[in-house]
Scaffold this active site. Structure first.
Site, PDB file in Angstrom:
ATOM      1  N   MET A  67     -10.686  25.639   3.266  1.00  0.00           N
ATOM      2  CA  MET A  67      -9.619  26.564   3.652  1.00  0.00           C
ATOM      3  C   MET A  67      -9.508  26.576   5.171  1.00  0.00           C
ATOM      4  O   MET A  67     -10.421  26.153   5.882  1.00  0.00           O
ATOM      5  CB  MET A  67      -9.926  28.004   3.183  1.00  0.00           C
ATOM      6  N   ALA A  87     -15.134  21.105   5.115  1.00  0.00           N
ATOM      7  CA  ALA A  87     -15.341  20.550   3.779  1.00  0.00           C
ATOM      8  C   ALA A  87     -16.021  21.551   2.866  1.00  0.00           C
ATOM      9  O   ALA A  87     -15.888  21.479   1.635  1.00  0.00           O
ATOM     10  CB  ALA A  87     -16.176  19.270   3.877  1.00  0.00           C
ATOM     11  N   ASP A 121       0.854  -1.188   0.000  1.00  0.00           N
ATOM     12  CA  ASP A 121       0.000   0.000   0.000  1.00  0.00           C
ATOM     13  C   ASP A 121       0.891   1.240   0.000  1.00  0.00           C
ATOM     14  O   ASP A 121       1.958   1.245   0.617  1.00  0.00           O
ATOM     15  CB  ASP A 121      -0.899  -0.015   1.232  1.00  0.00           C
TER      16      ASP A 121
END
Length: 718
Positions: free
Chosen positions: A410, A406, A330
């Site tokens: 910022m 979300a 991974d």
């Protein structure tokens, strides 16, 4: 000017090693009772080579006891027969001792683990309802013993309490002390709804409160399985080990037939050897060295994994690791550190670099994410012209923190004087600037160019802007965040390549980003935007080509691929589904340990091959000691083979038998520690084996038997 305080960098800690105990003479003494118990013929018959030695020892014991009553009818002196008998029994004992020492190290670890199995009181929720409020659930609990918990019971565990059984957190987040299981003193965070939701019975909650659903039955907990595994109770012989046992058994049968036929054949030449001599000859002909050490090598392979804090569910998994052709790794947390880090500040045209650095760092002071802290750390080592000049900053009193969401994409600070600082997604920051000040086309184009360039390099761009007290906004530049490839991985992947192992990076990133990281890490291939189905399909394709696959995983979505892989290493921090699907569990939850596991598997196979080579080569030299001693009186021409010039036929035979016994003890540390592994091709490994263990296996007996013969010749009667 505000000051940035450089955060203390994380100090890399060496991975914890579960004590396995280095070999020392005390282990021989402490393992002696178990070695004596293993002399039981019902145990010995599982090892055909050593079973024949034990039968031979029993036969010569009978002859030694009967000798005074037979008045020399056996053809050997009583002194010679007793010496042979003693050393045959010691040969058998040394074989069981090697296995007992290997098992003893696991049992010592198991004793430590048993201390974690304490019966505690658990707060079991009565009539648990997932839809109900967690606080209401806690009010309806009953106190029960942890031993009375059943599968799917739900318990509430608060700070200071032991987790009563294995389970998954269904509500809450907490800091957990897992030192009783992993040995690591640093606490870890466990939370519901993710890949870090699994908790182990016997570990202690240090903060907050969690609701845990029990996922194991009594007596089948993770600790119970660990104890059984490290004790070796669940160890099954691997295919290669079974094949080698068959080979050794076949050689033993062949030499039994040869020795049985030797007596009548030699009788025609009036040189019929005694039964004691024939038994000694048989023991020296069959591959006793590898026969005695084979079980210890297999057990020690699993034990070396335990010392690396990895539990193998079977010896087959360890052996498969040594034959792996493809490694699936991974990206996040394995190839990269798992957190993006600031690598560069790129000021727009007309903007002084020092202003961009100061603004970006100040906007990140209250950002708790690793990315935000890395911006501060980078700024603390740079001044405006790029020279190393650490500065110190601190959050101004009265500043208002603007957290990342979300919706806004910022974060930043609103300073007391009315200045606003922002950093975040380029489009979001650009829109924020344009709320008060139109953005010139050339500035927008320059920003887009930086964003595109960073994206093509596999990085993540963050734009930085400022709005002053007059309301005017200015775009200052871009922060280049990158997935930092772990140090030294490229060299390790090169080692894998030399071993003939193909490395494949698996990631959910887009192909552009994946290609950049794969190129920097030095892996052979990558699978981008990978879903659980994609991983499974890749593994099946590789296996259809006759390859063995190893991979790591920690989530429920990794379970199918872990189950399909030949070596599936589940992280201890992962879900119960992942741990059930894999055939190894890494207690340290360090995905890069997959490379170490392959190395240990290779070491197991090389150790077995090296000692097999040594054992067979060993027998060649013993022929030169025994055959001339037996027949030189009848066939003087055999004197040419008596290159060791041993004292007498009896001393030659006894010296060979003694050497045959003590070489087992001498090689026990090597069997437990393993032959040192260096990444190289199969051809070079074979050459090295033949040169070191083949030639060494021939030379060592010549020297050893000669020295022993010098001592034996001092014994009256020889």
């Amino acid at each position: 000017m505000t000051a940035i305080t450089s955060p203390t960098p994380d100090t890399a800690q060496a991975p914890h090693r579960t004590p396995g105990g280095a070999f020392n003479p005390r282990q021989l003494w402490s393992s002696l009772p178990e070695a004596l118990r293993k002399l039981d013929p019902r145990e010995m018959w599982h090892n055909p080579v050593m079973f024949i030695v034990e039968v031979g020892a029993a036969l010569t014991t009978v002859l030694a006891i009967a000798e005074p009553f037979l008045h020399g009818a056996t053809g050997s002196t009583i002194t010679f027969t007793w010496w042979i008998t003693i050393w045959l029994w010691l040969t058998t004992l040394f074989a069981t001792l090697a296995e007992a020492v290997a098992e003893g190290r696991g049992k010592a670890q198991a004793a430590t683990l048993r201390k974690t199995r304490t019966t505690t009181l658990a707060n079991r929720v009565v009539g648990y309802d997932e839809a109900a409020d967690a606080s209401a659930q806690a009010a309806r609990t009953e106190s029960v013993a942890s031993a009375d918990l059943r599968l799917n019971d739900v318990v509430v565990v608060t700070a200071g309490e032991l987790i009563p059984g294995d389970g998954d957190i269904v509500r809450g987040i907490a800091s957990v002390d897992e030192s009783a299981i992993t040995g690591e003193s640093a606490p870890v965070v466990r939370e519901s709804g993710g890949d870090r939701s699994a908790v182990t019975g016997g570990t202690r909650v240090l903060s907050d409160r969690i609701v845990v659903k029990i996922t194991s039955k009594p007596g089948e907990t993770f600790v119970d399985r660990m104890i059984a595994l490290v004790e070796g109770a669940a160890r099954q012989k691997t295919p290669n080990e079974i094949a080698l046992n068959i080979l050794l058994a076949s050689l033993t049968i062949i030499f039994v037939v040869v020795v049985l036929a030797l007596g009548p054949t030699a009788g025609f030449a009036h040189a019929a050897p005694t039964v004691t001599v024939l038994v000694a000859l048989l023991v020296c002909l069959i591959p006793t060295t590898i026969g005695a050490l084979l079980s210890a090598i297999g057990i020690a392979g699993m034990d070396r994994l335990v010392q690396h804090n990895v539990l193998a569910m079977s010896g087959r998994a360890v052996e498969a690791a040594g034959d792996v052709n493809t490694l699936l790794l991974d990206k996040t947390g394995t190839i990269t550190y798992g957190n993006r880090q600031a690598a560069e500040f790129r000021a727009l045209r007309g903007i002084v670099s020092a202003r961009l650095i100061e603004t970006a760092a100040t906007a990140s002071l209250a950002d708790p994410t690793p990315e935000g802290q890395s911006v501060v750390a980078l700024a603390a080592t740079l001044n405006g012209d790029g020279q190393n000049a650490p500065a110190r900053y601190e959050v101004p009193t009265g500043a208002v923190v603007v957290p990342f969401t979300a919706q806004t994409r910022m974060s930043g600070l609103d300073l007391p004087d009315g200045t606003l600082l922002r950093k975040g997604a380029p489009n979001a920051v650009k829109a924020w600037v344009e709320e008060s000040t139109p953005l010139p086309a050339e500035v927008a184009a320059e920003l887009d160019a930086h964003v595109s360039e960073i994206g093509q390099a596999g990085g993540t761009p963050l734009a930085v802007a400022i709005r002053d007290v007059t309301g005017g906004a200015h775009l200052l530049g871009v922060i280049y965040l990158k997935d930092v490839v772990k140090t030294g991985l490229a060299e390790r992947f090169a080692d894998m390549r030399r071993m003939g192992i193909r490395t494949v990076m698996v990631t959910g990133d887009n192909p552009l980003t994946a290609a950049a990281i794969a190129r920097e890490a030095g892996v052979d291939d990558f699978l981008a935007e990978a879903t659980p189905e994609d991983k499974l399909a890749l593994i099946k394709r590789e296996q259809e080509g006759g390859k063995l696959i190893a991979m790591t995983g920690d989530g429920t979505n990794d379970a199918p691929a872990l189950a399909q892989s030949d070596v599936g290493v589940a992280m201890n921090t992962g879900t119960s589904a992942a741990k059930e699907a894999g055939n190894m569990v890494d207690l340290d939850s360090d995905p890069t340990k997959l490379i170490d596991i392959v190395t240990i598997g290779k070491q197991l196979l090389i150790t077995r091959g090296a000692l097999t080579t040594f054992s067979i080569a060993n027998d060649v030299a013993k022929y030169f000691a025994i055959i001339p001693a037996m027949f030189v009186g009848v066939f003087p021409g055999l004197q040419a083979l008596n290159i060791m010039r041993l004292h007498s036929p009896d001393s030659a035979i006894l010296s060979a038998v003694i050497f045959n016994a003590i070489i087992i003890v001498i090689l026990i540390p090597l069997a437990l520690r393993g032959v040192r592994y260096r990444p190289s091709t199969a051809a070079s490994l074979l050459t090295r084996n033949l040169l070191i263990y083949g030639i060494g296996g021939i030379i060592a007996p010549f020297i050893g038997i000669k020295l022993i013969d010098l001592l034996v010749s001092l014994i009256p009667g020889f």
